[in-house]
Design an enzyme around this catalytic site. Structure first.
Site, PDB file in Angstrom:
ATOM      1  N   GLU A 435      57.823  57.225  -7.210  1.00  0.00           N
ATOM      2  CA  GLU A 435      58.631  58.207  -7.914  1.00  0.00           C
ATOM      3  C   GLU A 435      59.895  57.537  -8.446  1.00  0.00           C
ATOM      4  O   GLU A 435      60.618  56.883  -7.716  1.00  0.00           O
ATOM      5  CB  GLU A 435      58.979  59.302  -6.900  1.00  0.00           C
ATOM      6  N   ASP A 510      62.661  63.617   0.188  1.00  0.00           N
ATOM      7  CA  ASP A 510      63.488  64.777  -0.129  1.00  0.00           C
ATOM      8  C   ASP A 510      62.640  65.835  -0.833  1.00  0.00           C
ATOM      9  O   ASP A 510      61.428  65.703  -0.931  1.00  0.00           O
ATOM     10  CB  ASP A 510      64.698  64.366  -0.981  1.00  0.00           C
TER      11      ASP A 510
END
Ligand code: TSJ
Length: 680
Positions: A435, A510
């Site tokens: 990511e 997260d």
């Protein structure tokens, strides 16, 4: 072992011989010693209680995650027999818990379809062998019988201690840290398993209680008490799976006891294009299918075609509906129970009993035809849905082919942002889906270029897939992923061209990271389930903390490990509380800032002398750290994704993205804390 004679009584030698191989090669008995293996311990014990309930002797099972790391399972059944076995001269209870494959030997009346469950069908003695302590309590004949064990060895004879009016069995065990990489149970994982088992055994109540002080970040967001009770059994399961879908009629349910075994089926059509058929044999999820699935598919194809012809919904000139047509939009659970189940296939999750094809096929043919006769309106809607699928398939093929052909051309040149590896042997190649560009940069520098490829995905993907999953396939990031994997999609899907046998999802710890992971899992679940079943999809496990003292650095992958390190360094955890509080405050800030799109993550403050850094992004690690902790095959740990994981992700995804308002709101209300930030 020379002094064995002096050290052990005859009884104990027996036990030692019985369970020593289990401690030597735990993987052979529970698959692995990672978190998955740890959870198998719970499943194994719970399965015994479920067996008792399936025999009609128990209807309540309580599972408790205790604060000291132990788990207890308590049922209100008859209680494991405690009488002395004439040959072995030991209590039956002791034999069950200290001898391999002792389970089920004491049955008789109801041992019909009973098997010891669990993935590998191992006994409760395996759990005992892999537990530093175990405590057994049997409530039977008005007495409480007890025995304690350490690493599988009884510490006392079975003895009565006090009286009781209840009956049942309580087993509490403390998994051995010498055996397992982690002792941390995931509430979500246990919950999903218990819910599934409760669905499969209608009418029983399974409660789950989380008494732990320290819980993982994920678990902290969840309530501590669950109660699963489904009068509707697998029909309720089907309703649950279809919660956010547009359904045709009520779930259709039937059961039949046949000479080859018990067959139970629930099914419901939806207006979606998704097929969700899950099969079970003796409560074990047969993710690779098998003969019961084959029989089921054959029966629905036959029955729907026969009905459509008889009602002239299919004209003489029309072709039959294909097996694919009749499964589009179908959600179904097929559950069979049989005496001697054979589990085959790569992951031993394919039912090999050929007689179950005919058994399921006959039951479904008869009962579904009967249902159609009695519910002509629904039957007509179902046929209409299947005919639509057939027409859509023909129309879509042309369109899809042209899209795919274009995709295949692009495939000739791999996506520019893919940092490919040099090896061309797929069996050793790994693709890391990372990511963000900054983490992508670290990964590119830190990797082993020989066999590790990096594909960075942009954060922007988040906004795109707010839309529908079909639109997602038009998304450039996803397209790049499919081209990089080399497998194509839809009509030209060819898994033999998979360029990497390990595809690793590596996202931040997260909310954004969780979201992207859910999205990717959903993609794999819906379009490439074979890759999941083949064990090709992994989730990277980056560390949660960096603990630093001077130049010394230790990485911790969980709170337990963090505590251990601090203890080893002679630091009381409460001295670190300030650091923890700082981290928490920061986390809260981060949550808030996530609400504003594009908000930047701030560097965490370093604490003096001993520093604890809670990693929130992979980008916080330099290339070398990322390699050491997360990518190096010698030192990393990765989670292999199962169909269960993916199904859960898919359900979450559907609930979050689905078009119907009601279930979506319900989800957000019950999990407000988890979901708020996803709902940007
Ligand atoms: F095996 C075990 F220790 F893992 C375990 C077994 C754990 C738990 C939580 C429950 C059980 C269990 C076993 N619950 N109920 C039973 N029942 C029997 O073992 C049982 C009871 C009575 C008779 C009988 O014929 O009277 C037969 C059996 C097999």
């Amino acid at each position: 072992m020379a002094s064995a004679k002096q050290q052990y009584t005859a009884e104990n030698i027996q036990v030692l011989e019985g369970l020593e191989p289990v401690r030597k090669r735990p993987g052979m008995y529970i698959g692995s010693t990672d978190q998955r293996g740890l959870h198998h311990l719970v499943y194994e014990i719970v399965d015994n209680a479920i067996d008792e309930a399936m025999g009609g002797h128990a209807n309540l099972i309580i599972v408790t995650l205790h604060d000291d790391g132990s788990v207890s399972v308590d049922d209100n059944g008859r209680g494991i027999p405690v009488d002395i076995h004439p040959k072995m001269k030991k209590s039956a209870l002791e034999i069950v818990l200290t001898t391999l494959h002792a389970g089920g030997k004491f049955g008789g009346d109801d041992s019909g379809y009973k098997v010891s469950g669990g993935l590998h069908g191992v006994g409760s003695s395996v759990v005992n062998a892999l537990s530093v302590k175990m405590h057994a309590e049997v409530y039977r004949d008005g007495k409480i019988w007890m025995q304690d064990y350490e690493r599988g060895k009884p510490q006392n004879d079975v003895k009565a201690k006090g009286e009781t009016k209840r009956s049942g069995t309580l087993i509490r065990f403390w998994p051995d840290k010498q055996i397992f990489d982690t002792l941390e149970f995931s509430l979500v994982t246990v919950m999903n398993r218990l819910r599934q088992q409760a669905y499969l055994t209608r009418g029983i109540t399974v409660a789950l209680l989380d008494e732990r002080e320290k819980r993982s970040e994920e678990d902290t967001k969840l309530p501590r008490l669950y109660r699963f009770h489904f009068e509707g059994g697998i029909a309720a399961y089907v309703s649950h799976l279809n919660e956010s879908r547009d359904v045709i009629g009520k779930p259709i349910w039937f059961e039949k006891d046949t000479p080859d075994g018990y067959v139970e089926v629930a099914l419901q059509y939806t207006q979606s294009f998704q097929e969700m058929v899950a099969t079970f044999a003796n409560n074990i999820h047969t993710t690779e299918g098998g003969h019961h699935l084959t029989g089921f598919k054959a029966a629905i194809t036959r029955t729907i075609n026969a009905y459509a012809r008889s009602q002239s919904l299919l004209k003489e000139k029309d072709e039959n509906l294909s097996a694919d047509d009749v499964r589009e939009g179908l959600t179904a659970i097929v559950s069979v129970r049989l005496k001697d189940p054979q589990f085959e296939g790569q992951t031993k999750s394919k039912l090999g009993n050929a007689e179950m094809k005919t058994a399921v096929e006959t039951v479904v043919n008869d009962k579904l035809a009967e249902y159609f006769e009695e519910h002509p309106g629904e039957a007509r809607d179902i046929v209409a849905k299947c005919t639509l699928a057939a027409r859509a398939r023909l129309a879509a093929r042309a369109a899809r082919d042209s899209v795919i052909r274009k995709g295949a051309l692009e495939g000739m040149t791999l996506p520019g942002k893919l940092a490919d590896c040099s090896s061309r042997d797929p069996s050793e190649c790994e693709l890391f889906i990372v990511e963000g560009d900054s983490a992508g940069g670290s990964a590119k520098q830190g990797r082993n270029r020989e066999f590790q490829a990096i594909l960075p995905l942009r954060g922007k993907i988040l906004n795109v897939e707010q839309a529908r999953l079909d639109k997602m396939l038009a998304n450039n990031e996803i397209k790049a992923l499919i081209i990089a994997m080399g497998v194509g999609i839809g009509e030209v899907k060819d898994l033999s061209r998979l360029r990497y046998h390990r595809v690793v999802i590596m996202t931040d710890a997260d909310v954004d990271g969780a979201h992207i992971r859910t999205l990717l899992l959903t993609l794999f679940f819906r379009y490439f389930p074979e890759l999941i079943e083949g064990g090709c999809i992994y989730i990277a496990q980056p560390p949660l903390y960096k603990i630093q003292r001077g130049k010394e650095i230790v990485y911790a992958y969980g709170d337990d490990e963090k505590a251990k390190t601090l203890k080893a360094w002679g630091i009381a955890e409460k001295d670190m509380q300030q650091a923890d509080e700082d981290a928490e405050a920061e986390e809260a800030d981060e949550m808030k800032s996530l609400m504003k799109a594009g908000a930047k993550k701030e560097e965490p403050k370093k604490t003096a002398r001993v520093g604890i850094q809670r990693y929130k992004g992979l980008g916080e690690m330099n290339p070398e750290q990322l390699w050491d902790t997360t990518m190096n095959p010698e030192t990393r740990s990765m989670m292999r994704v199962t169909m269960d994981d993916a199904e859960l992700a898919d359900a979450t995804f559907t609930t979050l993205m689905g078009s119907e308002v009601a279930p979506r709101r319900k989800f957000i209300q019950t999990r407000a804390k988890t979901v708020k930030n996803l709902d940007i």
